[in-house]
Design an enzyme around this catalytic site. Sequence first.
Site, PDB file in Angstrom:
ATOM      1  N   HIS A 157       0.831  -1.218   0.000  1.00  0.00           N
ATOM      2  CA  HIS A 157       0.000   0.000   0.000  1.00  0.00           C
ATOM      3  C   HIS A 157       0.863   1.265   0.000  1.00  0.00           C
ATOM      4  CE1 HIS A 157      -3.246  -2.770   1.289  1.00  0.00           C
ATOM      5  NE2 HIS A 157      -2.289  -3.284   2.059  1.00  0.00           N
ATOM      6  N   SER A 278      14.502  22.004 -16.148  1.00  0.00           N
ATOM      7  CA  SER A 278      13.313  22.793 -16.447  1.00  0.00           C
ATOM      8  C   SER A 278      13.743  24.098 -17.098  1.00  0.00           C
ATOM      9  CB  SER A 278      12.556  23.075 -15.150  1.00  0.00           C
ATOM     10  OG  SER A 278      11.756  24.228 -15.285  1.00  0.00           O
ATOM     11  N   LYS A 284      15.561  22.171 -11.030  1.00  0.00           N
ATOM     12  CA  LYS A 284      14.935  20.904 -11.389  1.00  0.00           C
ATOM     13  C   LYS A 284      15.881  19.917 -12.072  1.00  0.00           C
ATOM     14  CE  LYS A 284      11.170  19.736 -11.089  1.00  0.00           C
ATOM     15  NZ  LYS A 284       9.939  20.106 -11.787  1.00  0.00           N
ATOM     16  N   GLU A 291       9.906   8.512 -16.924  1.00  0.00           N
ATOM     17  CA  GLU A 291       8.579   9.017 -17.292  1.00  0.00           C
ATOM     18  C   GLU A 291       8.227   8.640 -18.729  1.00  0.00           C
ATOM     19  OE1 GLU A 291       7.950  13.156 -15.049  1.00  0.00           O
ATOM     20  OE2 GLU A 291       9.841  13.013 -16.088  1.00  0.00           O
ATOM     21  N   TYR A 318      -9.129 -12.858 -46.212  1.00  0.00           N
ATOM     22  CA  TYR A 318      -8.396 -11.594 -46.252  1.00  0.00           C
ATOM     23  C   TYR A 318      -9.333 -10.416 -46.484  1.00  0.00           C
ATOM     24  CZ  TYR A 318      -5.241  -7.844 -47.464  1.00  0.00           C
ATOM     25  OH  TYR A 318      -4.599  -6.642 -47.457  1.00  0.00           O
TER      26      TYR A 318
HETATM   27  N1  ARG Z   1      -0.467  -4.305 -48.551  1.00  0.00           N
HETATM   28  C1  ARG Z   1      -1.377  -5.386 -48.330  1.00  0.00           C
HETATM   29  C2  ARG Z   1      -1.483  -5.648 -46.819  1.00  0.00           C
HETATM   30  O1  ARG Z   1      -0.673  -5.160 -46.118  1.00  0.00           O
HETATM   31  C3  ARG Z   1      -0.875  -6.631 -48.979  1.00  0.00           C
HETATM   32  C4  ARG Z   1      -1.944  -7.574 -49.359  1.00  0.00           C
HETATM   33  C5  ARG Z   1      -2.802  -6.976 -50.422  1.00  0.00           C
HETATM   34  N2  ARG Z   1      -3.830  -7.853 -50.835  1.00  0.00           N
HETATM   35  C6  ARG Z   1      -4.898  -7.426 -51.556  1.00  0.00           C
HETATM   36  N3  ARG Z   1      -5.752  -8.311 -51.862  1.00  0.00           N
HETATM   37  N4  ARG Z   1      -5.035  -6.186 -51.897  1.00  0.00           N
HETATM   38  O2  ARG Z   1      -2.390  -6.297 -46.352  1.00  0.00           O
END
Ligand code: ARG
Length: 474
Positions: A157, A278, A284, A291, A318
Site C-alpha cells: 500500500h 526545467s 529541477k 517518465e 483476407y
Molecule cells: N499491402 C497489403 C497488406 O498489407 C498486402 C496484401 C494486399 N492484398 C490485396 N488483396 N489487396 O495487407
Amino acid sequence: MAKKQWGGRFAGSTDALMERLGESVSFDSRLALWDIRASRAHARMLGVRGIISPEDSRAILRGLDAIEKEVKAGKVAWDVSLEDVHTNIEAMLIARIGNAGKKLHTARSRNDQIATDVRLWLRDQIDDLLRKLRALRQALVALAEQYFHVILPGFTHLQHAQPVLFAHHLMAYHEMFSRDQERMDSCFARVNRMPLGAAALAGTPYPIDRNYVARLLGYPAVTENSIDSVSDRDTLIEFCSAAAITMMHLSRFCEELIIWATPEFQFIELPDAFCTGSSIMPQKKNPDVAELIRGKTGRVYGHLVSLLTLLKGLPLSYNRDLQEDKEPLFDCVETLRSCLRIFTALLPKLNVLQQNMTKAAEQGYTTATDLADYLTAKGVPFRTAHEIVGRIVAYGIKHGKALHEMTLEELQTFSKAITADARTCVTIEHSVRSRAARGGTAPQTVKKAINNAWKQLQKKKKSHAAAKQSVRSR
Ligand code: ARG
C-alpha cells in the site's frame, strides 16, 4: 504514374485520394529485405518443381539479388502509386529482367506473401528482443550483486511494511523479465510457421512444394489451413500482448525510480545523462527516462487494442483492413526495443543511496511483525501478540521512538514474555536474516536466487537466429 499490376479489368484510373489512403509502401517498405528473401525461396521452388523454367528461375534470382543490393544501399525510390512493397519489388524485377519477372507471382498472392513477410520479419525482431531482455536481466542481477547487503523498506500500500534486501527487490523484477522472455519465446514458436502457398485464400492448383520453401526460409512448419493462413493475425496480437506486458513491467520499475528519486525518498539519484532540467525552475532535475518509458507503455497498450479491434469484426478471409496491422506492430517492436535498450543502459548508472535506504528501513515500525513472531515463539497466541505489538507501536508513535530505541523495561511493560533477546529481534538485519524460507528475503536465499539467475543466463541456449541461419536460402 506506374501501371497497376491488377489494372486489366479497370477502365478508369485510381483517384488520387484513394491512392493515398490505400498505399502501404510508405511503411511496409521496411519489409523489403524479407519480401525478397521469401520471393527468392518461392522462385527456387517454382524452378525445381518445373512450374517455371530453370532459366526463368535463375533470372528471377539474379534480378532479386540486384534489387536487394539497391534496397540495402538505400537507392530505391518507392512508388506509392504501386501501393505496397510487394508490387514495387515485382515492378522493379520486371523492369530489370522482362518477361521472366512476370512469372514470379505464379502460385502465390499478396495475401499469403504479406503474411509470410511479416512472420519472417517478426522472427528476426523477436530474436533481437530476446537478446535485449537477456541483457536487461544480466544488468539487474549484476546490480543485485553489487548492492547485495543493502536493506530498504519493503512496501505494501506504499506504506512501510517489512525490511527487505534491495537485491531481493531487484530480483523480483528479474522474475518478471524472465517470464517475459518465456512469453516471447513461446510466441516465437507460433510465429515460426509459413503461410506461403495459401495463395489468395483457397490454395493453389500448381504442384508447389511448401515444405521445400519452408526449409529454405528456415521455417520448421507450414500453416495448415489456407483460409486461416491469409486472414488470421493472432500471432501478431500475441506478440503485442507480450510486448505490452513487458512494457508494463518496465513501467512499474520506472514508477519506483521516479518515487525513489524524489527528495522525500532519496533512495537513488538518476544519472544526469538520462535526465533533463526545467526551462524555468533552475533547481529541477527531472526523471525523464523513467517518465517516457512509463508514458510509452500506454502507446503499446493502444497498439494491442488496435489489433484486437481490427480483427474482431472481420469475416473470413483476407480483408484490406488487415493492412492496418503493420503500423501498430512496427511501433510495438520499435518502442519495446528502445525502452529495453535505454533501461538496460540506465541500471548500472543508478546512484543507489544506500544509507538513506537503510535509514528508511528502520522507520515506520517495519519490524513490528518480527516482535509479534517473537512473542508467538514464547507461547503467546499470534492474535494476542499482534494486539500487544500494536499497543507498543502506538506508544512508540506517541513518544517518537522506534522499536529498537525502546529499552527492555519499556517493552516489558507491555508483556512479561519479552526478555533481552527481543531487542536484537527488532533490528532490520535480524528481520531480513530470519526470512529464510524459500523465496524469502534472507541473504542466503537471495544469494541462491542470484546464483540460479546467473546459471540460467549463462546457459548457451541455441538462439533462434542460429537455428535459422543453418537452413537460410543462399
Ligand atoms: N499491402 C497489403 C497488406 O498489407 C498486402 C496484401 C494486399 N492484398 C490485396 N488483396 N489487396 O495487407
